[in-house]
Design an enzyme around this catalytic site. Structure first.
Site: not given
Length: 257
Positions: A162, A166
């Site tokens: 993640y 991101k």
């Protein structure tokens, strides 16, 4: 009086618009008069959300079922929106996922899935919308939803894929802003912290996460419904002409320390 945030007549496409922050941001844009394209994988849910937004704000809405990991479907979905509205002025790239496990236990499949949805999925939709709608119109507002974890690490819950995805969204935002500025398209990222939604409330209300908020967040709390609204409205505004390539944290101050 200048109408800084009037979006009447504009069309906003919001991905991941079946629950949580996607619905909240779509409603924020609708509150300023934007017509809303609610795009997500779950057909019944996205149809219900589109109807709910129409009933609450009186704007025109269009539900579109789409899996952003499917390039052909993404392109067809953008064509569907253009056939219906003839324009896409605002894109909110919100769809995403999150694998949680210690980095040493994350599998290749988990990492690749995260990148395919959160990073490549964001690019797929931005590419299609820019190429088919915004570049020809010489206007656009692209708002990528990254995360405070695209800016910093964390010790709370292992989520290295993640963070990587991101972080990629943050720098993809800068790259697209640099390339598309000549077309009068702004590209910015919102980097939310933890927010209460139907899916997160029980977790965030736990003793562990409440103690974490007191320790790690200057405001000593998590984000509430509506606290992303002003950020997305600001970046979507036709008046925000000279703001581009910016990652905007909305995190109660988490990333300022």
């Amino acid at each position: 009086m200048t109408e800084y945030f009037d979006l009447k007549g504009q069309v906003a496409l919001v991905t991941g618009c079946s629950a949580g922050l996607g619905v909240q941001m779509a409603k924020a844009l609708a509150s300023q008069g934007a017509n809303i394209v609610a795009l997500a994988r779950r057909k019944e849910r996205v149809e219900a959300v589109a109807q709910e937004i129409h009933d609450e704000f009186g704007v025109e809405t269009l539900p579109v079922q789409c899996d952003i990991t499917d390039t052909e479907r993404v392109n067809a979905s953008v064509d569907e929106v253009l056939d219906h509205f003839g324009r896409i002025d605002i894109l909110v790239n919100n769809a995403g996922t999150g694998a949680v496990a210690p980095a040493e236990d994350i599998t290749d499949d988990q990492f690749e899935n995260e990148m395919n949805i959160d990073l490549l999925g964001t690019f797929r939709v931005a590419r299609a919308v820019a190429k088919k709608a915004m570049i020809p119109a010489k206007y656009g507002r692209v708002i990528n939803i990254a995360s405070m974890y695209g800016l910093v690490g964390n010790k709370v819950a292992g989520s290295s894929p993640y963070h990587a995805a991101k972080g990629g969204v943050v720098n993809l935002t800068r790259a697209l802003a640099a390339e598309w500025g000549k077309y009068k398209i702004t590209v910015n990222a919102i980097c939310p912290g933890y927010f209460y939604t139907d899916l997160t409330r029980e977790t965030l209300d736990s003793d562990f996460f409440q103690a974490n908020a007191k320790t790690m967040i200057p405001e000593e709390r998590y984000g509430e419904s509506g606290e992303l609204d002003t950020a997305v409205i600001f970046l979507a505004s036709p008046k925000s002409t000279y703001v581009t390539g910016v990652p905007l944290p909305v995190d109660g101050g988490y990333t300022c320390m």
